[in-house]
Write a protein that holds these residues in place. Structure first.
Motif, mmCIF file in Angstrom:
data_model
loop_
_atom_site.group_PDB
_atom_site.id
_atom_site.type_symbol
_atom_site.label_atom_id
_atom_site.label_comp_id
_atom_site.label_asym_id
_atom_site.label_seq_id
_atom_site.Cartn_x
_atom_site.Cartn_y
_atom_site.Cartn_z
ATOM 1 N N ILE A 271 0.834 -1.205 0.000
ATOM 2 C CA ILE A 271 0.000 0.000 0.000
ATOM 3 C C ILE A 271 0.868 1.254 0.000
ATOM 4 C CG2 ILE A 271 -1.630 1.349 1.388
ATOM 5 C CD1 ILE A 271 -2.843 -1.350 2.294
ATOM 6 N N ALA A 272 1.905 1.262 0.841
ATOM 7 C CA ALA A 272 2.792 2.427 0.921
ATOM 8 C C ALA A 272 3.513 2.673 -0.403
ATOM 9 C CB ALA A 272 3.812 2.221 2.044
ATOM 10 N N SER A 273 3.847 1.603 -1.119
ATOM 11 C CA SER A 273 4.557 1.739 -2.391
ATOM 12 C C SER A 273 3.623 2.098 -3.541
ATOM 13 C CB SER A 273 5.285 0.427 -2.736
ATOM 14 O OG SER A 273 6.187 0.059 -1.717
ATOM 15 N N ALA A 274 2.377 1.632 -3.461
ATOM 16 C CA ALA A 274 1.474 1.703 -4.609
ATOM 17 C C ALA A 274 0.912 3.081 -4.889
ATOM 18 C CB ALA A 274 0.318 0.722 -4.400
ATOM 19 N N VAL A 275 0.955 3.993 -3.918
ATOM 20 C CA VAL A 275 0.355 5.313 -4.135
ATOM 21 C C VAL A 275 1.042 6.082 -5.257
ATOM 22 C CG1 VAL A 275 -0.514 5.559 -1.783
ATOM 23 C CG2 VAL A 275 1.807 6.313 -2.305
ATOM 24 N N VAL A 276 2.183 5.600 -5.729
ATOM 25 C CA VAL A 276 2.872 6.252 -6.840
ATOM 26 C C VAL A 276 2.001 6.282 -8.100
ATOM 27 C CG1 VAL A 276 3.984 4.168 -7.755
ATOM 28 C CG2 VAL A 276 5.073 6.393 -8.060
ATOM 29 N N GLY A 277 1.033 5.387 -8.184
ATOM 30 C CA GLY A 277 0.216 5.317 -9.403
ATOM 31 C C GLY A 277 -1.058 6.120 -9.380
ATOM 32 N N ILE A 278 -1.363 6.810 -8.276
ATOM 33 C CA ILE A 278 -2.645 7.514 -8.182
ATOM 34 C C ILE A 278 -2.702 8.718 -9.120
ATOM 35 C CG2 ILE A 278 -4.160 8.828 -6.658
ATOM 36 C CD1 ILE A 278 -3.215 7.033 -4.351
ATOM 37 N N LEU A 279 -1.760 9.625 -9.016
ATOM 38 C CA LEU A 279 -1.782 10.843 -9.836
ATOM 39 C C LEU A 279 -1.666 10.550 -11.336
ATOM 40 C CD1 LEU A 279 0.287 13.392 -7.688
ATOM 41 C CD2 LEU A 279 -2.173 13.399 -8.149
ATOM 42 N N MET B 173 10.348 6.862 11.646
ATOM 43 C CA MET B 173 9.376 7.581 10.806
ATOM 44 C C MET B 173 8.056 6.829 10.730
ATOM 45 S SD MET B 173 10.829 6.745 6.996
ATOM 46 C CE MET B 173 10.953 5.057 6.387
ATOM 47 N N ASP B 174 6.962 7.592 10.512
ATOM 48 C CA ASP B 174 5.660 6.963 10.341
ATOM 49 C C ASP B 174 5.410 6.692 8.861
ATOM 50 O OD1 ASP B 174 4.937 9.381 9.156
ATOM 51 O OD2 ASP B 174 3.919 10.118 10.946
ATOM 52 N N ILE B 175 4.281 6.092 8.549
ATOM 53 C CA ILE B 175 3.993 5.671 7.180
ATOM 54 C C ILE B 175 3.890 6.846 6.221
ATOM 55 C CG2 ILE B 175 1.478 5.654 7.467
ATOM 56 C CD1 ILE B 175 1.462 3.138 5.671
ATOM 57 N N TRP B 176 3.506 8.035 6.731
ATOM 58 C CA TRP B 176 3.345 9.193 5.851
ATOM 59 C C TRP B 176 4.674 9.669 5.284
ATOM 60 C CZ3 TRP B 176 -1.229 9.729 4.065
ATOM 61 C CH2 TRP B 176 -2.313 9.351 4.838
ATOM 62 N N ALA B 177 5.761 9.428 5.998
ATOM 63 C CA ALA B 177 7.082 9.787 5.475
ATOM 64 C C ALA B 177 7.422 8.952 4.237
ATOM 65 C CB ALA B 177 8.145 9.584 6.551
ATOM 66 N N VAL B 178 6.830 7.760 4.144
ATOM 67 C CA VAL B 178 7.011 6.904 2.975
ATOM 68 C C VAL B 178 6.006 7.263 1.889
ATOM 69 C CG1 VAL B 178 7.052 4.513 2.146
ATOM 70 C CG2 VAL B 178 7.796 5.036 4.479
ATOM 71 N N VAL B 179 4.771 7.510 2.305
ATOM 72 C CA VAL B 179 3.678 7.699 1.351
ATOM 73 C C VAL B 179 3.806 8.989 0.541
ATOM 74 C CG1 VAL B 179 1.201 8.200 1.199
ATOM 75 C CG2 VAL B 179 2.011 6.246 2.533
ATOM 76 N N TRP B 180 4.138 10.117 1.205
ATOM 77 C CA TRP B 180 4.121 11.392 0.493
ATOM 78 C C TRP B 180 5.112 11.460 -0.652
ATOM 79 C CZ3 TRP B 180 -0.028 13.817 0.184
ATOM 80 C CH2 TRP B 180 -0.883 14.000 1.265
ATOM 81 N N PRO B 181 6.374 11.053 -0.495
ATOM 82 C CA PRO B 181 7.270 11.037 -1.671
ATOM 83 C C PRO B 181 6.773 10.115 -2.778
ATOM 84 C CG PRO B 181 8.554 10.876 0.349
ATOM 85 C CD PRO B 181 7.114 10.707 0.736
#
Length: 514
Positions: free
Chosen positions: A312-320, A362-370
């Motif tokens: 899930i943390a890696s996959a957000v790269v495909g949203i935009l 770090m929390d998950i958001w530090a991974v998700v935002w980049p």
């Protein structure tokens, strides 16, 4: 199925939409297979009694076999026809996927992954060339954008599906899911393309070039994979593989430049745009895909994430990209492709720099935002660089260009996986040695830490083991941060290179002849 010598008219309406869907799904299925196993490596390795480093062979074996088979696409397509070759590749890919899922040992899985990668070679370049040849010329930029979106969307589903399957089912389902998708792609493609076969001609295969390709690329990948375990050039095996790789690749280049029908058509690099576009795609994909493999391993092995949450943390790269790619494709004729690529590389650099701040706390958001904002870079990457690379090429060169471009991209991804994994291990070892030296009875910080842990109820042995575990976590994060920093610098350098391309950048025509 007879080859048609006159090019059929472009498809329209519902038939064109269905063909786009079928070819996009084919690309999606193959690209998915390059990413879906990433988060499952620890699970697969553990289930089959192998180490995580050996588990990465599941990725690299597919990538190398796929890269080696890609240059054959041009010759095979001219020999049997693009449509027939595409349908055979889909059929064999589905069968190989089924065998991968049934594997009972790492050796068997790697064997079937090699077969899967080899038969998958023609799928991506032919889905690309068939799409372009069946679209009206004025809509080819839109076609490239829609096609590129599947390359982008697959990384969304790959990590999530791979993680979810690993956590809840047998890992074999990572490969079984290709079966229904492949059957649907075959059915739609056969119905829509049965009367649209390309012209065929009998050309002799470049046997010498093929032998040199297998020898050089195979030795290179084996050297990169075995080097970590054998301490690189202190090993005779690694030195031998390096010599074979250099000789094989050097002879391949020399042969391809002199043979009349080479397996790798290096004459395409005479086109400035092709050289710049493919060069940038290859290096950027090396950095991108290498870190795509690194990030889930870091999250799962050293930061306590499950496979599902790492996915899930890696996959957000495909949203935009899902939203941006159609907009970019629709307006491509108004945009300078070099500007889009510049935006892409600068955003990549910014996102990789943000990852240099990773810590074990770090929390998950530090991974998700980049990852999330990197979607902007991905959306401005594949389609513009592909358009630049194909600009100035004649229609009959598209299949060979797509084959060579995807060969170098796939090879770069596989080499990137091995290189970045090896660099990560090497930098971790350096940092581990430095931090371990600080744990002694003469360091007041070390003494205080041990006293604090023992005050919490731990024995001296337990305290030492806890500190050793924390050092390992810290040093892996430090090593990954250095790789992210290096990647950021290289993306900044590439922003200057792309401006050497010569407009206009219309797919299948334009500038850049010299």
């Amino acid at each position: 199925m007879q080859a048609s010598h006159a090019a059929p008219k472009p498809l329209e309406g519902g038939a064109l939409a269905l063909l786009t869907l079928a070819l996009a799904m084919a690309t999606f299925m193959q690209v998915l297979d390059t990413t879906i196993a990433n988060v499952a490596i620890p699970t697969i390795a553990g289930n089959l009694g192998a180490s995580s480093s050996q588990g990465t062979w599941v990725i690299t074996s597919f990538g190398v076999a796929n890269a080696i088979s890609l240059p054959l696409t041009g010759w095979l397509a001219k020999r049997v026809g693009e449509v027939k070759l595409f349908l055979w590749s889909i059929t064999l890919f589905v069968l190989a996927s089924w065998l991968c899922g049934l594997s009972s040992s790492l050796e068997l899985l790697i064997l079937f992954r090699v077969i899967q990668g080899a038969v998958a070679g023609p799928i991506v370049p032919l889905s690309q060339s068939l799409l372009l040849s069946n679209y009206p010329p004025q809509k080819r930029s839109l076609a490239l954008s829609l096609w590129s979106m599947t390359v982008i969307v697959a990384p969304i589903f790959g990590p999530i599906l791979g993680g979810w399957i690993s956590d809840n089912y047998h890992w074999g389902w990572i490969f079984f899911i290709n079966v229904p998708v492949g059957i649907l792609v075959f059915s739609l493609s056969r119905r829509l393309l049965k009367d649209r076969e390309t012209a065929t001609e009998r050309k002799p295969i470049d046997g010498v070039g093929l032998m040199l390709l297998v020898l050089g690329i195979g030795a290179l990948q084996l050297m990169l994979d075995r080097g970590k375990e054998l301490d690189w050039f202190s090993s005779t095996e690694v030195i031998t593989l390096a010599v074979v790789a250099v000789m094989g690749i050097s002879l391949l280049i020399a042969w391809a430049l002199t043979d009349e029908n080479p397996i790798v058509d290096l004459s395409l690099f005479k086109h400035r745009n092709f050289a710049i576009g493919v060069g940038c795609i290859s290096l950027a994909y090396l950095l991108y895909f290498g870190t795509v493999v690194l990030l889930p391993q870091l999250l799962q092995s050293y930061l306590g994430y499950t496979a599902t949450w790492a996915g899930i943390a890696s996959a957000v790269v495909g949203i935009l990209p899902v939203f941006l790619s159609p907009i970019i494709g629709k307006n491509a004729h108004r945009l300078d492709m070099r500007m889009l690529v510049t935006i892409s590389f600068l955003v990549y650099a910014a996102c990789f720099y943000a990852r240099t701040q990773f810590t074990v706390q770090m929390d998950i958001w530090a991974v998700v935002w980049p990852q999330f904002w990197q979607g902007v870079a991905v959306a401005c990457f594949f389609m513009p660089l592909t358009a630049i690379a194909f600009a100035g090429l004649k229609p009959h060169q598209l299949a060979s260009a797509a084959s060579l471009s995807n060969f170098l991209r796939t090879l770069s991804g596989s080499v990137g996986t091995s290189l970045i994994s090896a660099l990560w291990d090497r930098r971790e070892a350096v940092h581990h040695e430095t931090l371990t030296q600080a744990i002694n009875g003469y360091n007041p910080v070390s003494v205080q830490a041990m006293d604090t842990l023992q005050g919490l109820g731990m024995s001296q042995a337990q305290s030492g083991a806890y500190l050793a575990q924390e050092i390992t976590r810290q040093t892996h994060v430090m090593g990954s941060n250095e790789i992210f920093a290096l990647s950021a610098c290289l993306f900044i350098v590439m922003t200057a290179v792309v401006w050497l391309a010569k407009p206009p950048f219309h797919a299948g025509g334009g500038g850049g002849e010299h």
